[in-house]
Design a protein around this motif. Structure first.
Motif, mmCIF file in Angstrom:
data_model
loop_
_atom_site.group_PDB
_atom_site.id
_atom_site.type_symbol
_atom_site.label_atom_id
_atom_site.label_comp_id
_atom_site.label_asym_id
_atom_site.label_seq_id
_atom_site.Cartn_x
_atom_site.Cartn_y
_atom_site.Cartn_z
ATOM 1 N N ASP A 262 22.739 27.783 -2.381
ATOM 2 C CA ASP A 262 23.807 27.945 -3.376
ATOM 3 C C ASP A 262 23.561 27.161 -4.655
ATOM 4 N N PHE A 263 22.360 26.615 -4.813
ATOM 5 C CA PHE A 263 22.075 25.757 -5.965
ATOM 6 C C PHE A 263 20.819 26.238 -6.685
ATOM 7 N N LYS A 264 20.844 26.102 -8.032
ATOM 8 C CA LYS A 264 19.676 26.463 -8.842
ATOM 9 C C LYS A 264 18.719 25.277 -8.899
ATOM 10 N N VAL A 265 17.927 25.143 -7.841
ATOM 11 C CA VAL A 265 16.964 24.057 -7.750
ATOM 12 C C VAL A 265 15.678 24.577 -7.118
ATOM 13 N N THR A 266 14.600 23.889 -7.414
ATOM 14 C CA THR A 266 13.340 24.128 -6.718
ATOM 15 C C THR A 266 12.961 22.846 -5.992
ATOM 16 N N LEU A 267 12.400 23.003 -4.809
ATOM 17 C CA LEU A 267 11.974 21.876 -3.993
ATOM 18 C C LEU A 267 10.468 21.971 -3.800
ATOM 19 N N THR A 268 9.762 20.911 -4.164
ATOM 20 C CA THR A 268 8.300 20.919 -4.115
ATOM 21 C C THR A 268 7.795 19.693 -3.370
ATOM 22 N N ASP A 269 6.891 19.919 -2.444
ATOM 23 C CA ASP A 269 6.241 18.818 -1.738
ATOM 24 C C ASP A 269 5.091 18.293 -2.598
ATOM 25 N N SER A 270 5.258 17.074 -3.130
ATOM 26 C CA SER A 270 4.228 16.491 -4.001
ATOM 27 C C SER A 270 3.531 15.302 -3.332
ATOM 28 N N THR A 271 3.605 15.240 -2.002
ATOM 29 C CA THR A 271 3.106 14.080 -1.259
ATOM 30 C C THR A 271 1.677 13.723 -1.634
ATOM 31 N N GLU A 272 0.794 14.715 -1.693
ATOM 32 C CA GLU A 272 -0.628 14.432 -1.892
ATOM 33 C C GLU A 272 -1.036 14.442 -3.366
ATOM 34 N N LYS A 273 -0.062 14.544 -4.256
ATOM 35 C CA LYS A 273 -0.359 14.443 -5.685
ATOM 36 C C LYS A 273 -0.349 12.994 -6.145
ATOM 37 N N TYR A 274 0.467 12.168 -5.483
ATOM 38 C CA TYR A 274 0.661 10.788 -5.931
ATOM 39 C C TYR A 274 0.263 9.779 -4.854
ATOM 40 N N ALA A 275 -0.247 8.657 -5.312
ATOM 41 C CA ALA A 275 -0.432 7.478 -4.465
ATOM 42 C C ALA A 275 0.682 6.488 -4.780
ATOM 43 N N VAL A 276 1.029 5.671 -3.787
ATOM 44 C CA VAL A 276 2.073 4.660 -3.970
ATOM 45 C C VAL A 276 1.580 3.340 -3.399
ATOM 46 N N LEU A 277 1.589 2.298 -4.230
ATOM 47 C CA LEU A 277 1.227 0.956 -3.798
ATOM 48 C C LEU A 277 2.415 0.037 -4.001
ATOM 49 N N GLY A 278 2.792 -0.692 -2.944
ATOM 50 C CA GLY A 278 3.808 -1.717 -3.086
ATOM 51 C C GLY A 278 3.136 -3.037 -3.409
ATOM 52 N N LEU A 279 3.407 -3.576 -4.589
ATOM 53 C CA LEU A 279 2.876 -4.885 -4.989
ATOM 54 C C LEU A 279 4.001 -5.886 -4.813
ATOM 55 N N MET A 280 3.882 -6.783 -3.812
ATOM 56 C CA MET A 280 4.988 -7.644 -3.416
ATOM 57 C C MET A 280 4.547 -9.102 -3.305
ATOM 58 N N GLY A 281 5.339 -10.004 -3.868
ATOM 59 C CA GLY A 281 5.076 -11.424 -3.732
ATOM 60 C C GLY A 281 5.458 -12.185 -4.978
ATOM 61 N N PRO A 282 5.587 -13.515 -4.895
ATOM 62 C CA PRO A 282 6.033 -14.313 -6.039
ATOM 63 C C PRO A 282 5.089 -14.284 -7.228
ATOM 64 N N ARG A 283 3.825 -13.911 -7.002
ATOM 65 C CA ARG A 283 2.891 -13.834 -8.126
ATOM 66 C C ARG A 283 2.599 -12.386 -8.533
ATOM 67 N N ALA A 284 3.396 -11.458 -8.025
ATOM 68 C CA ALA A 284 3.183 -10.048 -8.361
ATOM 69 C C ALA A 284 3.297 -9.815 -9.864
ATOM 70 N N ALA A 285 4.310 -10.412 -10.491
ATOM 71 C CA ALA A 285 4.496 -10.228 -11.933
ATOM 72 C C ALA A 285 3.307 -10.787 -12.708
ATOM 73 N N GLU A 286 2.812 -11.944 -12.293
ATOM 74 C CA GLU A 286 1.651 -12.548 -12.968
ATOM 75 C C GLU A 286 0.437 -11.636 -12.861
ATOM 76 N N PHE A 287 0.158 -11.132 -11.659
ATOM 77 C CA PHE A 287 -1.017 -10.286 -11.459
ATOM 78 C C PHE A 287 -0.881 -8.975 -12.233
ATOM 79 N N ALA A 288 0.336 -8.395 -12.244
ATOM 80 C CA ALA A 288 0.543 -7.148 -12.973
ATOM 81 C C ALA A 288 0.361 -7.356 -14.468
ATOM 82 N N SER A 289 0.881 -8.464 -14.983
ATOM 83 C CA SER A 289 0.738 -8.750 -16.416
ATOM 84 C C SER A 289 -0.725 -8.900 -16.811
ATOM 85 N N LYS A 290 -1.508 -9.552 -15.959
ATOM 86 C CA LYS A 290 -2.933 -9.722 -16.255
ATOM 87 C C LYS A 290 -3.693 -8.403 -16.198
#
Length: 450
Positions: free
Chosen positions: A217-245
């Motif tokens: 009943d809705f004008k939507v499309t549903l697409t499986d994009s699982t293998e199009k993207y990678a996902v990395l969780g960067l976690m820890g108190p120095r995550a911001a420092e490492f990302a900035s560098k």
């Protein structure tokens, strides 16, 4: 044969009858759902290799951490070679080979006592707790919801606050008309007409099927994009420092449970400020083609890879519920402490059932447990005793390295309070533990919101 005749055949017949007549089973049977199998398993080669091994395990001992040996390496992560170079011990999930822990010196000896990988997992947890660790969430299912009715559709199938503005991250339950869980998702609202859902690795086929079934009943499309993207969780108190560098200073400006585009190691990413492990950081989504360079840049700064065992330990310390453990088709957001994430105004599948549950006075049944004996090894589904009577069972268990004790989440049929003393039956030995309502580690969640 009618449903009564089928039901008389026992539990299996009863559930089949219930499914035929009412469209659902009597109780949750996710472990027997045919949709739990990945499409890649649907081959003669896989069946010819796997079937003899499965038959051989029928009377085998189900040791914790045991992995099947046949039909492996069907789906490899984009960083598979990097993980194997880091001596990852791999496990198979929905066909994917995922790192369980790193720096494996030899094949582990499977047993019910403290496992061989205990110290490996400790090192990974401590890396996330004191530096920064990388958790690979690439196999999580990703579903794109797009179209002019995207918000209306999401408000119909999701119990959460799906009307939030683009740039928001939204956690939500997917409920059936009984108010119990079909699944739970994390949604990123990309634009007014575009949501990206992240679902469990094993749930992609089931969840996509369920969403499609309710989209007519809705004008939507549903697409499986699982293998199009990678996902990395960067976690820890120095995550911001490492990302900035690595050139991603903009990540620090993203508010908690928000997401935004940025550049990391010169590559376009979408970073969501959230944490499944209780440490500050982001879940970083990028194109598959870019993840190797991003990973190389982060590890060059000192971020360390961490496996699923470390993630599970940290999740349990934080009291985060997971599908197939604390959440399933037999429980509701109310009885699992997640009613705060539902819309009280209703308008979604299951809303009426939840309203009746609240009116009946239903409350949360989930408790966190910390064991006295540091050598205890709870595995899950052990009976919980309170005042000499069984009142529930454990659901998720691990060693909690940040608090220095074995930990568990569990369901209780009676009201337990902070500080209550209970016992858990582990292989007929009763182990003392203390109840906490809420997280065992960082109960105010200050660490992951800095």
């Amino acid at each position: 044969m009618n449903s009564v005749g089928i039901a008389s055949g026992g539990g299996a017949g009863m559930n089949l009858a219930k499914l035929i007549v009412e469209g659902r089973t009597e109780y949750d049977l996710g472990e027997a759902d045919a949709k739990r199998f990945a499409p890649i398993f649907n081959s003669v080669e896989h069946l010819m290799a796997r079937a003899p091994e499965i038959l051989g395990t029928h009377y085998d001992i189900a040791y914790p951490g045991k992995q099947l040996k046949t039909a492996r390496n069907l789906r490899k992560l984009p960083l598979d070679s990097e993980y194997r170079e880091a001596k990852a011990h791999m496990g198979q999930f929905y066909g994917w080979e995922r790192p369980l822990y790193f720096n494996k010196a030899c094949e582990p000896e499977l047993r019910f006592e403290r496992p061989d990988w205990h110290e490996n997992v400790r090192d990974e947890v401590m890396a996330a707790h004191t530096l920064a660790a990388i958790f690979d969430a690439s196999p999580f299912g990703k579903i794109e919801i797009e179209g002019p009715d995207a918000e209306a559709f999401m408000r119909h199938v999701c119990a959460g606050q799906m009307g939030r503005a683009p740039g928001s991250v939204i956690y939500s339950a997917l409920l059936n008309d009984r108010g119990t869980f079909e699944s739970d998702v994390t949604a990123q609202r990309i634009s007014d007409e575009h949501y990206r859902l992240f679902v469990g690795t094993n749930a992609i086929k089931r969840d996509l099927t369920w969403l499609q079934r309710h989209s007519d009943d809705f004008k939507v499309t549903l697409t499986d994009s699982t293998e199009k993207y990678a996902v990395l969780g960067l976690m820890g108190p120095r995550a911001a420092e490492f990302a900035s560098k690595c050139g991603a200073e903009g990540l620090n400006e993203i508010a908690y449970f928000k997401h935004a585009e940025a550049k990391l190691a010169g590559k376009k990413v979408r970073a969501a400020r959230m944490s499944y492990v209780g440490e500050a950081g982001w879940e970083i989504t990028c194109d598959i083609a870019d993840v190797k360079e991003i990973y190389a840049a982060l590890t060059a700064q000192g971020a360390q890879p961490a496996g699923m065992f470390a993630q599970s330990s940290m999740r349990i310390e934080k009291g985060f519920c997971a599908m197939g453990h604390e959440l399933d088709g037999d429980v509701t957001p109310i009885t699992t402490g997640l009613d705060f994430a539902t819309r009280k105004a209703g308008g979604f599948i299951g809303a009426e059932a939840l309203a009746k549950s609240r009116a009946a006075g239903d409350t949360c049944h989930i408790v966190s447990l910390a064991f006295d004996d540091e050598s205890a090894v709870p595995l899950g589904h052990e009976p919980i005793y309170f005042k000499g009577k069984i009142v529930g069972q454990t659901s998720s268990c691990a060693f909690g390295f940040r608090i220095g004790k074995p930990v568990a989440l569990g369901h209780s049929e009676v009201t337990l309070n902070n500080g209550d003393r209970i016992q858990v039956d582990i292989a007929r030995t009763l182990h003392d533990a203390t109840v906490t309502i809420g997280p065992l580690f960082d109960p105010t969640s200050s660490r992951m919101k800095v």
